[in-house]
Design a protein around this motif. Structure first.
Motif, short mmCIF file in Angstrom:
data_model
loop_
_atom_site.label_atom_id
_atom_site.label_comp_id
_atom_site.label_asym_id
_atom_site.label_seq_id
_atom_site.Cartn_x
_atom_site.Cartn_y
_atom_site.Cartn_z
N ASP A 170 0.83 -1.21 0.00
CA ASP A 170 0.00 0.00 0.00
C ASP A 170 0.86 1.25 0.00
O ASP A 170 0.55 2.25 -0.65
CB ASP A 170 -0.92 0.01 1.22
N TRP A 171 1.99 1.19 0.73
CA TRP A 171 2.87 2.35 0.79
C TRP A 171 3.52 2.63 -0.56
O TRP A 171 3.50 3.78 -1.03
CB TRP A 171 3.96 2.18 1.84
N ILE A 172 4.08 1.62 -1.21
CA ILE A 172 4.80 1.89 -2.45
C ILE A 172 3.84 2.32 -3.55
O ILE A 172 4.17 3.12 -4.43
CB ILE A 172 5.67 0.68 -2.88
N ASP A 173 2.60 1.81 -3.51
CA ASP A 173 1.58 2.27 -4.45
C ASP A 173 1.26 3.74 -4.20
O ASP A 173 1.18 4.55 -5.15
CB ASP A 173 0.32 1.42 -4.32
N TYR A 174 1.09 4.12 -2.95
CA TYR A 174 0.83 5.51 -2.59
C TYR A 174 2.00 6.41 -3.01
O TYR A 174 1.81 7.49 -3.59
CB TYR A 174 0.60 5.63 -1.08
N TRP A 175 3.22 5.94 -2.72
CA TRP A 175 4.43 6.72 -3.07
C TRP A 175 4.51 6.96 -4.56
O TRP A 175 4.80 8.08 -5.02
CB TRP A 175 5.67 5.97 -2.57
N TYR A 176 4.25 5.92 -5.35
CA TYR A 176 4.34 6.07 -6.80
C TYR A 176 3.31 7.06 -7.33
O TYR A 176 3.66 7.96 -8.10
CB TYR A 176 4.15 4.71 -7.48
N GLU A 177 2.06 6.91 -6.90
CA GLU A 177 0.99 7.76 -7.43
C GLU A 177 1.10 9.20 -6.98
O GLU A 177 0.75 10.12 -7.73
CB GLU A 177 -0.38 7.19 -7.01
N ASN A 178 1.62 9.43 -5.76
CA ASN A 178 1.61 10.78 -5.20
C ASN A 178 2.96 11.48 -5.19
O ASN A 178 3.02 12.69 -4.93
CB ASN A 178 1.07 10.72 -3.76
N HIS A 179 4.03 10.74 -5.46
CA HIS A 179 5.36 11.36 -5.47
C HIS A 179 6.12 11.07 -6.76
O HIS A 179 6.39 11.98 -7.54
CB HIS A 179 6.17 10.89 -4.26
N ALA A 180 6.44 9.81 -7.00
CA ALA A 180 7.30 9.47 -8.13
C ALA A 180 6.67 9.79 -9.48
O ALA A 180 7.31 10.38 -10.36
CB ALA A 180 7.66 7.98 -8.07
N LYS A 181 5.42 9.43 -9.66
CA LYS A 181 4.76 9.58 -10.96
C LYS A 181 4.71 11.04 -11.42
O LYS A 181 4.70 11.33 -12.62
CB LYS A 181 3.35 9.00 -10.90
N LEU A 182 4.70 11.94 -10.46
CA LEU A 182 4.61 13.36 -10.77
C LEU A 182 5.92 13.94 -11.27
O LEU A 182 5.95 15.03 -11.84
CB LEU A 182 4.15 14.14 -9.53
N THR A 183 7.01 13.21 -11.07
CA THR A 183 8.34 13.77 -11.37
C THR A 183 9.08 13.05 -12.49
O THR A 183 10.17 13.47 -12.87
CB THR A 183 9.23 13.74 -10.11
N ILE A 184 8.51 11.95 -13.01
CA ILE A 184 9.23 11.18 -14.04
C ILE A 184 8.51 11.28 -15.38
O ILE A 184 7.32 11.59 -15.45
CB ILE A 184 9.38 9.69 -13.64
N ARG A 185 9.25 11.01 -16.43
CA ARG A 185 8.69 11.08 -17.79
C ARG A 185 7.69 9.95 -18.02
O ARG A 185 7.81 8.88 -17.42
CB ARG A 185 9.82 10.93 -18.81
N PRO A 186 6.74 10.18 -18.93
CA PRO A 186 5.81 9.10 -19.29
C PRO A 186 6.52 7.83 -19.76
O PRO A 186 6.08 6.72 -19.47
CB PRO A 186 4.98 9.72 -20.42
N THR A 187 7.65 8.00 -20.44
CA THR A 187 8.39 6.82 -20.92
C THR A 187 9.05 6.06 -19.78
O THR A 187 9.30 4.86 -19.89
CB THR A 187 9.48 7.25 -21.93
N THR A 188 9.32 6.75 -18.67
CA THR A 188 9.93 6.10 -17.51
C THR A 188 8.89 5.42 -16.63
O THR A 188 9.20 4.46 -15.92
CB THR A 188 10.70 7.15 -16.67
N GLN A 189 7.66 5.90 -16.70
CA GLN A 189 6.60 5.35 -15.86
C GLN A 189 6.39 3.86 -16.10
O GLN A 189 6.14 3.10 -15.16
CB GLN A 189 5.29 6.10 -16.11
N LYS A 190 6.49 3.44 -17.34
CA LYS A 190 6.26 2.03 -17.67
C LYS A 190 7.23 1.13 -16.90
O LYS A 190 6.85 0.09 -16.37
CB LYS A 190 6.42 1.81 -19.17
N GLY A 191 8.50 1.55 -16.83
CA GLY A 191 9.49 0.77 -16.09
C GLY A 191 9.19 0.73 -14.61
O GLY A 191 9.23 -0.32 -13.97
N TYR A 192 8.86 1.91 -14.03
CA TYR A 192 8.52 1.97 -12.61
C TYR A 192 7.35 1.05 -12.29
O TYR A 192 7.35 0.34 -11.29
CB TYR A 192 8.17 3.40 -12.21
N GLU A 193 6.33 1.09 -13.15
CA GLU A 193 5.12 0.30 -12.89
C GLU A 193 5.41 -1.20 -12.96
O GLU A 193 4.82 -1.99 -12.23
CB GLU A 193 4.03 0.71 -13.87
N GLU A 194 6.34 -1.59 -13.83
CA GLU A 194 6.71 -3.01 -13.88
C GLU A 194 7.42 -3.41 -12.59
O GLU A 194 7.09 -4.44 -11.99
CB GLU A 194 7.61 -3.31 -15.08
N TRP A 195 8.40 -2.61 -12.16
CA TRP A 195 9.14 -2.98 -10.95
C TRP A 195 8.21 -3.01 -9.73
O TRP A 195 8.35 -3.88 -8.86
CB TRP A 195 10.29 -1.99 -10.68
#
Length: 271
Positions: free
Chosen positions: A12-37
């Motif tokens: 739950d934490w890493i999902d929250y972190w991705y949606e509210n912190h990481a996703k806002l600062t990375i490129r759309p092309t990088t998001q795919k990699g983050y979401e896989e990991w």
């Protein structure tokens, strides 16, 4: 309502972190990699453990199994063993999520620090000899990609940088070529964006011989893009297009196969 607390599940934490912190600062092309990991690896492997109970041993066991068990194609289907680079990428994403948890006062120390990562896999970079470059360019002319690969051998540009070039970036009188953007694939579309780092923005001077070839080539191209899409001239080519043709040209030219970064390293070696 969703509440942040030390004993929440790590998933739950890493999902929250991705949606509210990481996703806002990375490129759309990088998001795919983050979401896989995160969603294919980290949450299935560690998501059930409480955030404040996650240990270094848990993280070590997870990364070891991730390396050995291979890429998950679907939830219950596994492929070949993962490359060390993939394991390291997942490690860095988890580490950043846990660093944020420390900053938010949810945990006191980062449990993933100190784990043993797989050693980097040494790769010998192959480069083409001058004779091979000549044979390659002759074959590239037959394939209709002479100008693109000539520019690649003369500059060592990345594939995404080549795909994003417009004629306005080149001064044919002075030979100045401005590199300030790159092409990426988002969904099924080619998107032009800024380079990842400021260091990638530069101006280089092309040799007179290359300048002459490009001047003649420009008279045959009815597009603002230096290397337009073969289907729509007002769109840039897909960055993957030259990559798909590379091995065909190498084979027909009787050259040893290299990855697309091979021409970049060939340029560096010759320089």
């Amino acid at each position: 309502p969703f509440r942040l607390k030390p004993d929440m599940r790590f998933g739950d934490w890493i999902d929250y972190w991705y949606e509210n912190h990481a996703k806002l600062t990375i490129r759309p092309t990088t998001q795919k990699g983050y979401e896989e990991w995160i969603y294919v690896h980290a949450i299935p492997g560690l998501g059930h453990i409480k955030l404040n109970k996650l240990t270094q041993a848990d993280c070590q066991k997870f990364l070891n199994e991730m390396k050995a068990n291979g890429r998950k194609i679907h939830r219950d289907t596994k492929g070949a063993e993962l490359a060390e680079r993939s394991v390291r990428s997942c490690y860095h994403v988890i580490r950043m999520a846990l660093e944020r948890a420390i900053k938010d006062g949810l945990i006191k120390k980062n449990p993933i620090l100190g784990v043993k990562l797989p050693p980097p896999e040494p790769k010998e970079m192959k480069v083409l000899s001058k004779e091979e470059i000549q044979r390659f360019l002759i074959q590239a002319k037959v394939e209709g990609m002479y100008e693109l690969f000539l520019l690649e051998f003369a500059t060592g540009l990345r594939l995404r940088e080549l795909a994003a070039l417009q004629w306005d970036d080149l001064n044919l009188t002075t030979g100045e070529l401005r590199i300030d953007k790159q092409a990426s694939i988002v969904g099924s579309e080619v998107v032009i964006c800024e380079p990842k780092t400021k260091a990638a923005v530069c101006t280089m001077i092309l040799p007179p011989s290359v300048r002459r070839v490009l001047a003649e080539y420009k008279t045959k191209v009815d597009s603002r893009w230096m290397f337009p899409s073969p289907k729509k001239e007002d769109l840039p080519m897909r960055p993957s297009s030259p990559h798909k043709r590379l091995h065909r040209i190498l084979d027909y030219a009787g050259c040893e196969r290299v990855r697309f970064h091979g021409p970049c390293h060939t340029f560096a070696t010759n320089a």
